[in-house]
Motif scaffolding. Structure first.
Motif, PDB file in Angstrom:
ATOM      1  N   PRO A   1       0.540  -0.023 -13.636  1.00 11.28           N
ATOM      2  CA  PRO A   1       1.346  -1.227 -13.401  1.00 11.28           C
ATOM      3  C   PRO A   1       2.748  -0.913 -12.874  1.00 11.28           C
ATOM      4  CG  PRO A   1       0.323  -1.332 -15.543  1.00 11.28           C
ATOM      5  CD  PRO A   1       0.036   0.020 -14.997  1.00 11.28           C
ATOM      6  N   LEU A   2       3.333   0.186 -13.346  1.00 15.73           N
ATOM      7  CA  LEU A   2       4.644   0.586 -12.839  1.00 15.73           C
ATOM      8  C   LEU A   2       4.571   0.936 -11.359  1.00 15.73           C
ATOM      9  CD1 LEU A   2       7.628   1.270 -13.371  1.00 15.73           C
ATOM     10  CD2 LEU A   2       6.871   3.590 -13.930  1.00 15.73           C
ATOM     11  N   VAL A   3       3.532   1.658 -10.973  1.00 17.87           N
ATOM     12  CA  VAL A   3       3.343   2.018  -9.562  1.00 17.87           C
ATOM     13  C   VAL A   3       3.147   0.764  -8.726  1.00 17.87           C
ATOM     14  CG1 VAL A   3       1.786   3.183  -7.945  1.00 17.87           C
ATOM     15  CG2 VAL A   3       2.486   4.335 -10.045  1.00 17.87           C
ATOM     16  N   VAL A   4       2.327  -0.171  -9.192  1.00 16.10           N
ATOM     17  CA  VAL A   4       2.098  -1.426  -8.463  1.00 16.10           C
ATOM     18  C   VAL A   4       3.408  -2.188  -8.309  1.00 16.10           C
ATOM     19  CG1 VAL A   4       1.013  -3.708  -8.637  1.00 16.10           C
ATOM     20  CG2 VAL A   4      -0.333  -1.650  -9.065  1.00 16.10           C
ATOM     21  N   LEU A   5       4.183  -2.270  -9.381  1.00 23.35           N
ATOM     22  CA  LEU A   5       5.468  -2.979  -9.348  1.00 23.35           C
ATOM     23  C   LEU A   5       6.415  -2.356  -8.331  1.00 23.35           C
ATOM     24  CD1 LEU A   5       7.205  -5.143 -11.115  1.00 23.35           C
ATOM     25  CD2 LEU A   5       8.255  -3.057 -11.998  1.00 23.35           C
ATOM     26  N   LEU A   6       6.566  -1.042  -8.379  1.00 27.61           N
ATOM     27  CA  LEU A   6       7.505  -0.372  -7.478  1.00 27.61           C
ATOM     28  C   LEU A   6       7.052  -0.422  -6.022  1.00 27.61           C
ATOM     29  CD1 LEU A   6       8.468   2.726  -9.647  1.00 27.61           C
ATOM     30  CD2 LEU A   6       9.830   0.676  -9.206  1.00 27.61           C
ATOM     31  N   VAL A   7       5.771  -0.197  -5.772  1.00 22.95           N
ATOM     32  CA  VAL A   7       5.261  -0.236  -4.397  1.00 22.95           C
ATOM     33  C   VAL A   7       5.413  -1.633  -3.815  1.00 22.95           C
ATOM     34  CG1 VAL A   7       3.150  -0.085  -3.013  1.00 22.95           C
ATOM     35  CG2 VAL A   7       3.720   1.742  -4.621  1.00 22.95           C
ATOM     36  N   ALA A   8       5.049  -2.655  -4.601  1.00 27.81           N
ATOM     37  CA  ALA A   8       5.180  -4.034  -4.106  1.00 27.81           C
ATOM     38  C   ALA A   8       6.639  -4.377  -3.831  1.00 27.81           C
ATOM     39  CB  ALA A   8       4.583  -5.007  -5.111  1.00 27.81           C
ATOM     40  N   PHE A   9       7.525  -3.946  -4.716  1.00 26.39           N
ATOM     41  CA  PHE A   9       8.940  -4.243  -4.510  1.00 26.39           C
ATOM     42  C   PHE A   9       9.472  -3.588  -3.230  1.00 26.39           C
ATOM     43  CE2 PHE A   9      13.452  -3.290  -4.952  1.00 26.39           C
ATOM     44  CZ  PHE A   9      13.957  -4.570  -5.184  1.00 26.39           C
ATOM     45  N   PHE A  10       9.186  -2.298  -3.049  1.00 18.92           N
ATOM     46  CA  PHE A  10       9.729  -1.604  -1.882  1.00 18.92           C
ATOM     47  C   PHE A  10       9.067  -2.047  -0.579  1.00 18.92           C
ATOM     48  CE2 PHE A  10      11.246   1.420  -5.158  1.00 18.92           C
ATOM     49  CZ  PHE A  10      12.603   1.279  -4.865  1.00 18.92           C
ATOM     50  N   LEU A  11       7.793  -2.412  -0.610  1.00 22.82           N
ATOM     51  CA  LEU A  11       7.173  -2.968   0.597  1.00 22.82           C
ATOM     52  C   LEU A  11       7.801  -4.297   0.969  1.00 22.82           C
ATOM     53  CD1 LEU A  11       3.372  -2.147   0.141  1.00 22.82           C
ATOM     54  CD2 LEU A  11       4.987  -1.132   1.766  1.00 22.82           C
ATOM     55  N   MET A  12       8.045  -5.129  -0.015  1.00 25.19           N
ATOM     56  CA  MET A  12       8.706  -6.416   0.258  1.00 25.19           C
ATOM     57  C   MET A  12      10.151  -6.202   0.709  1.00 25.19           C
ATOM     58  SD  MET A  12       6.896  -9.095   0.198  1.00 25.19           S
ATOM     59  CE  MET A  12       8.152 -10.355   0.098  1.00 25.19           C
ATOM     60  N   TYR A  13      10.786  -5.182   0.167  1.00 24.76           N
ATOM     61  CA  TYR A  13      12.162  -4.871   0.544  1.00 24.76           C
ATOM     62  C   TYR A  13      12.244  -4.508   2.026  1.00 24.76           C
ATOM     63  CZ  TYR A  13      16.754  -2.646   0.492  1.00 24.76           C
ATOM     64  OH  TYR A  13      18.051  -2.304   0.764  1.00 24.76           O
ATOM     65  N   LEU A  14      11.219  -3.806   2.534  1.00 25.75           N
ATOM     66  CA  LEU A  14      11.186  -3.441   3.952  1.00 25.75           C
ATOM     67  C   LEU A  14      10.949  -4.650   4.839  1.00 25.75           C
ATOM     68  CD1 LEU A  14       9.083  -0.162   3.756  1.00 25.75           C
ATOM     69  CD2 LEU A  14      11.560  -0.358   4.087  1.00 25.75           C
ATOM     70  N   VAL A  15      10.225  -5.640   4.322  1.00 26.47           N
ATOM     71  CA  VAL A  15       9.860  -6.813   5.108  1.00 26.47           C
ATOM     72  C   VAL A  15      10.906  -7.915   5.008  1.00 26.47           C
ATOM     73  CG1 VAL A  15       8.120  -8.645   5.343  1.00 26.47           C
ATOM     74  CG2 VAL A  15       7.410  -6.296   4.876  1.00 26.47           C
ATOM     75  N   CYS A  16      11.470  -8.088   3.826  1.00 28.48           N
ATOM     76  CA  CYS A  16      12.330  -9.235   3.556  1.00 28.48           C
ATOM     77  C   CYS A  16      13.598  -8.779   2.843  1.00 28.48           C
ATOM     78  CB  CYS A  16      11.554 -10.235   2.700  1.00 28.48           C
ATOM     79  SG  CYS A  16      12.478 -11.671   2.208  1.00 28.48           S
ATOM     80  N   SER A  17      14.716  -9.391   3.168  1.00 30.13           N
ATOM     81  CA  SER A  17      15.976  -8.995   2.536  1.00 30.13           C
ATOM     82  C   SER A  17      16.388  -9.946   1.408  1.00 30.13           C
ATOM     83  CB  SER A  17      17.094  -8.932   3.590  1.00 30.13           C
ATOM     84  OG  SER A  17      17.297 -10.222   4.136  1.00 30.13           O
TER      85      SER A  17
END
Length: 142
Positions: free
Chosen positions: A85-101
């Motif tokens: 779950p930690l990996v899912v949380l971090l990956v989703a956050f950083f992918l969204m960070y690259l797409v959206c500010s």
């Protein structure tokens, strides 16, 4: 018990075929602390666990027994419940960070992805439970 197993003492509640239902008292990590009476954080709760034993007829209701779980299965449970779950949380956050500010949207997406992960764990919990088996055995008399 050897080093590759985690074990607890329990009391037999019922016996049904090869299934032995036992009641264990599970303590938090601070239950053994010398200052537990001062801080009031220590806690313990009773849990019912169904354990397997092909000679279950040898157990009687109310008898003290040892319930064991192989450490490799405990590690697998920690990975499923904490690490992934930690990996899912971090990956989703950083992918969204690259797409959206927009920060709140990034956090919302990361939390949604983590909730979706736990939904799939719940959906497949029966398959996961088949891999985690508790084993009950008699406590050797001294």
């Amino acid at each position: 018990m050897n080093n590759s197993e985690v074990s607890h003492e329990a009391i037999v509640q019922s016996v049904d075929g090869i299934d032995v239902t036992v009641k264990m008292t599970v303590s938090s990590a601070c239950a053994a602390c010398h200052a537990k009476g001062l801080c009031g954080v220590s806690e313990s709760e009773e849990k019912l666990v169904v354990a397997k034993n092909f000679s279950a007829a040898q157990f009687a209701t109310g008898e003290k027994v040892r319930v064991e779980l192989r450490q490799t299965l405990a590690v697998k449970a920690v990975i499923i419940c904490y690490l992934l779950p930690l990996v899912v949380l971090l990956v989703a956050f950083f992918l969204m960070y690259l797409v959206c500010s927009i920060e709140w949207l990034n956090v919302l997406a990361a939390l949604s992805a983590t909730a979706l992960y736990f939904f799939f764990v719940w959906l497949f919990h029966e398959k996961i439970e088949k891999n985690v088996t508790f084993i009950v055995s008699k406590i050797p008399q001294i």
